[in-house]
Design a protein around this motif. Structure first.
Motif, PDB file in Angstrom:
ATOM      1  N   THR A 256       0.839  -1.207   0.000  1.00 40.13           N
ATOM      2  CA  THR A 256       0.000   0.000   0.000  1.00 40.13           C
ATOM      3  C   THR A 256       0.868   1.249   0.000  1.00 40.13           C
ATOM      4  O   THR A 256       0.613   2.200  -0.751  1.00 40.13           O
ATOM      5  CB  THR A 256      -0.951  -0.004   1.215  1.00 40.13           C
ATOM      6  N   GLU A 257       1.916   1.250   0.819  1.00 42.12           N
ATOM      7  CA  GLU A 257       2.827   2.400   0.868  1.00 42.12           C
ATOM      8  C   GLU A 257       3.540   2.585  -0.468  1.00 42.12           C
ATOM      9  O   GLU A 257       3.642   3.700  -0.987  1.00 42.12           O
ATOM     10  CB  GLU A 257       3.846   2.199   1.994  1.00 42.12           C
ATOM     11  N   PHE A 258       4.037   1.486  -1.026  1.00 38.96           N
ATOM     12  CA  PHE A 258       4.714   1.550  -2.322  1.00 38.96           C
ATOM     13  C   PHE A 258       3.767   2.064  -3.398  1.00 38.96           C
ATOM     14  O   PHE A 258       4.093   2.976  -4.161  1.00 38.96           O
ATOM     15  CB  PHE A 258       5.236   0.156  -2.699  1.00 38.96           C
ATOM     16  N   ASN A 259       2.576   1.492  -3.444  1.00 42.55           N
ATOM     17  CA  ASN A 259       1.616   1.836  -4.489  1.00 42.55           C
ATOM     18  C   ASN A 259       1.133   3.274  -4.385  1.00 42.55           C
ATOM     19  O   ASN A 259       0.853   3.906  -5.407  1.00 42.55           O
ATOM     20  CB  ASN A 259       0.433   0.864  -4.434  1.00 42.55           C
ATOM     21  N   ALA A 260       1.081   3.808  -3.176  1.00 38.41           N
ATOM     22  CA  ALA A 260       0.650   5.204  -3.000  1.00 38.41           C
ATOM     23  C   ALA A 260       1.629   6.157  -3.671  1.00 38.41           C
ATOM     24  O   ALA A 260       1.228   7.172  -4.240  1.00 38.41           O
ATOM     25  CB  ALA A 260       0.520   5.532  -1.517  1.00 38.41           C
ATOM     26  N   GLY A 261       2.902   5.816  -3.632  1.00 38.08           N
ATOM     27  CA  GLY A 261       3.916   6.672  -4.248  1.00 38.08           C
ATOM     28  C   GLY A 261       4.230   6.305  -5.682  1.00 38.08           C
ATOM     29  O   GLY A 261       4.830   7.083  -6.418  1.00 38.08           O
ATOM     30  N   ARG A 262       3.813   5.115  -6.083  1.00 33.37           N
ATOM     31  CA  ARG A 262       4.147   4.634  -7.426  1.00 33.37           C
ATOM     32  C   ARG A 262       3.038   3.716  -7.937  1.00 33.37           C
ATOM     33  O   ARG A 262       3.132   2.497  -7.900  1.00 33.37           O
ATOM     34  CB  ARG A 262       5.482   3.904  -7.356  1.00 33.37           C
ATOM     35  N   PRO A 263       1.904   4.308  -8.359  1.00 34.22           N
ATOM     36  CA  PRO A 263       0.821   3.468  -8.869  1.00 34.22           C
ATOM     37  C   PRO A 263       1.225   2.748 -10.158  1.00 34.22           C
ATOM     38  O   PRO A 263       2.088   3.219 -10.893  1.00 34.22           O
ATOM     39  CB  PRO A 263      -0.316   4.455  -9.150  1.00 34.22           C
ATOM     40  N   LYS A 264       0.608   1.612 -10.374  1.00 36.60           N
ATOM     41  CA  LYS A 264       0.872   0.844 -11.593  1.00 36.60           C
ATOM     42  C   LYS A 264       0.309   1.601 -12.788  1.00 36.60           C
ATOM     43  O   LYS A 264      -0.793   2.111 -12.744  1.00 36.60           O
ATOM     44  CB  LYS A 264       0.224  -0.537 -11.495  1.00 36.60           C
ATOM     45  N   LYS A 265       1.089   1.649 -13.851  1.00 36.53           N
ATOM     46  CA  LYS A 265       0.659   2.326 -15.072  1.00 36.53           C
ATOM     47  C   LYS A 265      -0.204   1.379 -15.905  1.00 36.53           C
ATOM     48  O   LYS A 265      -0.048   0.162 -15.837  1.00 36.53           O
ATOM     49  CB  LYS A 265       1.871   2.790 -15.866  1.00 36.53           C
ATOM     50  N   ALA A 266      -1.078   1.943 -16.702  1.00 32.93           N
ATOM     51  CA  ALA A 266      -2.044   1.154 -17.472  1.00 32.93           C
ATOM     52  C   ALA A 266      -1.368   0.108 -18.361  1.00 32.93           C
ATOM     53  O   ALA A 266      -1.788  -1.039 -18.389  1.00 32.93           O
ATOM     54  CB  ALA A 266      -2.920   2.078 -18.309  1.00 32.93           C
ATOM     55  N   ALA A 267      -0.348   0.475 -19.076  1.00 31.12           N
ATOM     56  CA  ALA A 267       0.274  -0.445 -20.033  1.00 31.12           C
ATOM     57  C   ALA A 267       1.467  -1.196 -19.457  1.00 31.12           C
ATOM     58  O   ALA A 267       2.163  -1.904 -20.174  1.00 31.12           O
ATOM     59  CB  ALA A 267       0.706   0.341 -21.274  1.00 31.12           C
ATOM     60  N   GLU A 268       1.691  -1.084 -18.154  1.00 29.91           N
ATOM     61  CA  GLU A 268       2.870  -1.683 -17.526  1.00 29.91           C
ATOM     62  C   GLU A 268       2.659  -3.169 -17.253  1.00 29.91           C
ATOM     63  O   GLU A 268       1.606  -3.582 -16.768  1.00 29.91           O
ATOM     64  CB  GLU A 268       3.137  -0.948 -16.212  1.00 29.91           C
ATOM     65  N   ARG A 269       3.677  -3.954 -17.566  1.00 30.84           N
ATOM     66  CA  ARG A 269       3.626  -5.381 -17.252  1.00 30.84           C
ATOM     67  C   ARG A 269       3.672  -5.584 -15.738  1.00 30.84           C
ATOM     68  O   ARG A 269       4.404  -4.892 -15.038  1.00 30.84           O
ATOM     69  CB  ARG A 269       4.819  -6.114 -17.871  1.00 30.84           C
ATOM     70  N   SER A 270       2.921  -6.552 -15.276  1.00 29.61           N
ATOM     71  CA  SER A 270       2.891  -6.838 -13.839  1.00 29.61           C
ATOM     72  C   SER A 270       4.256  -7.256 -13.317  1.00 29.61           C
ATOM     73  O   SER A 270       4.638  -6.905 -12.204  1.00 29.61           O
ATOM     74  CB  SER A 270       1.868  -7.936 -13.531  1.00 29.61           C
ATOM     75  N   GLY A 271       5.004  -7.997 -14.114  1.00 30.66           N
ATOM     76  CA  GLY A 271       6.328  -8.436 -13.688  1.00 30.66           C
ATOM     77  C   GLY A 271       7.281  -7.282 -13.468  1.00 30.66           C
ATOM     78  O   GLY A 271       8.059  -7.273 -12.503  1.00 30.66           O
ATOM     79  N   ALA A 272       7.228  -6.295 -14.347  1.00 30.92           N
ATOM     80  CA  ALA A 272       8.088  -5.115 -14.193  1.00 30.92           C
ATOM     81  C   ALA A 272       7.702  -4.336 -12.945  1.00 30.92           C
ATOM     82  O   ALA A 272       8.561  -3.828 -12.213  1.00 30.92           O
ATOM     83  CB  ALA A 272       7.987  -4.222 -15.431  1.00 30.92           C
ATOM     84  N   TYR A 273       6.413  -4.259 -12.685  1.00 31.42           N
ATOM     85  CA  TYR A 273       5.930  -3.558 -11.491  1.00 31.42           C
ATOM     86  C   TYR A 273       6.380  -4.297 -10.234  1.00 31.42           C
ATOM     87  O   TYR A 273       6.816  -3.688  -9.256  1.00 31.42           O
ATOM     88  CB  TYR A 273       4.410  -3.449 -11.560  1.00 31.42           C
ATOM     89  N   ALA A 274       6.309  -5.620 -10.267  1.00 32.69           N
ATOM     90  CA  ALA A 274       6.772  -6.431  -9.140  1.00 32.69           C
ATOM     91  C   ALA A 274       8.263  -6.226  -8.896  1.00 32.69           C
ATOM     92  O   ALA A 274       8.703  -6.125  -7.750  1.00 32.69           O
ATOM     93  CB  ALA A 274       6.468  -7.905  -9.389  1.00 32.69           C
ATOM     94  N   ASP A 275       9.038  -6.142  -9.973  1.00 33.96           N
ATOM     95  CA  ASP A 275      10.479  -5.895  -9.837  1.00 33.96           C
ATOM     96  C   ASP A 275      10.736  -4.559  -9.138  1.00 33.96           C
ATOM     97  O   ASP A 275      11.626  -4.457  -8.289  1.00 33.96           O
ATOM     98  CB  ASP A 275      11.162  -5.889 -11.196  1.00 33.96           C
ATOM     99  N   GLU A 276       9.965  -3.550  -9.491  1.00 33.58           N
ATOM    100  CA  GLU A 276      10.131  -2.243  -8.840  1.00 33.58           C
ATOM    101  C   GLU A 276       9.782  -2.320  -7.357  1.00 33.58           C
ATOM    102  O   GLU A 276      10.429  -1.675  -6.535  1.00 33.58           O
ATOM    103  CB  GLU A 276       9.266  -1.186  -9.529  1.00 33.58           C
ATOM    104  N   PHE A 277       8.764  -3.103  -7.024  1.00 35.02           N
ATOM    105  CA  PHE A 277       8.385  -3.271  -5.620  1.00 35.02           C
ATOM    106  C   PHE A 277       9.519  -3.937  -4.849  1.00 35.02           C
ATOM    107  O   PHE A 277       9.880  -3.492  -3.751  1.00 35.02           O
ATOM    108  CB  PHE A 277       7.093  -4.079  -5.520  1.00 35.02           C
ATOM    109  N   VAL A 278      10.113  -4.978  -5.415  1.00 34.87           N
ATOM    110  CA  VAL A 278      11.235  -5.662  -4.761  1.00 34.87           C
ATOM    111  C   VAL A 278      12.390  -4.686  -4.546  1.00 34.87           C
ATOM    112  O   VAL A 278      12.972  -4.618  -3.447  1.00 34.87           O
ATOM    113  CB  VAL A 278      11.692  -6.896  -5.579  1.00 34.87           C
ATOM    114  N   THR A 279      12.711  -3.915  -5.568  1.00 35.70           N
ATOM    115  CA  THR A 279      13.791  -2.928  -5.451  1.00 35.70           C
ATOM    116  C   THR A 279      13.474  -1.912  -4.363  1.00 35.70           C
ATOM    117  O   THR A 279      14.334  -1.564  -3.543  1.00 35.70           O
ATOM    118  CB  THR A 279      14.010  -2.218  -6.805  1.00 35.70           C
TER     119      THR A 279
END
Length: 112
Positions: free
Chosen positions: A67-90
């Motif tokens: 929730t904290e991560f997503n508040a500062g960095r919402p997922k973009k419409a055309a973004e792959r879920s895997g790339a978004y997950a990688d950003e969360f891990v980072t």
């Protein structure tokens, strides 16, 4: 309404739902916030299913941290879920919520 106008209005709505745009004209802001929260929780569930080892490692902390991560960095419409997950891990590693993994482990986490 033309196709172009419809596409523009749909894009405005999606932008608002993903958390980084104002409510389009004619939409109730409070209802859009509710729907946006539902969509964010769904993104968290998808991420937890894609990276079960991450959700298991974080346990009860997964939801609040996502929730904290997503508040500062919402997922973009055309973004792959895997790339978004990688950003969360980072993000988790950079903030000390996960130890900095050895290169092999980081690569395995990103591939899943």
């Amino acid at each position: 309404m033309s196709r172009e106008e419809l596409a523009r209005r749909q894009a405005e709505l999606l932008h608002a739902l993903l958390g980084d745009g104002p409510p389009p004209p004619g939409f109730d802001a409070s209802r859009l916030r509710v729907e946006a929260n539902v969509l964010r929780r769904k993104h968290g569930r998808v991420l937890a299913n894609q990276r079960p080892e991450l959700a298991e490692t974080l346990g009860d902390r997964f939801g609040p941290l996502f929730t904290e991560f997503n508040a500062g960095r919402p997922k973009k419409a055309a973004e792959r879920s895997g790339a978004y997950a990688d950003e969360f891990v980072t993000w988790l590693i950079e903030r000390g919520h996960l130890p900095k993994p050895k290169r092999g482990l980081r690569d395995r986490l990103r591939r899943r």
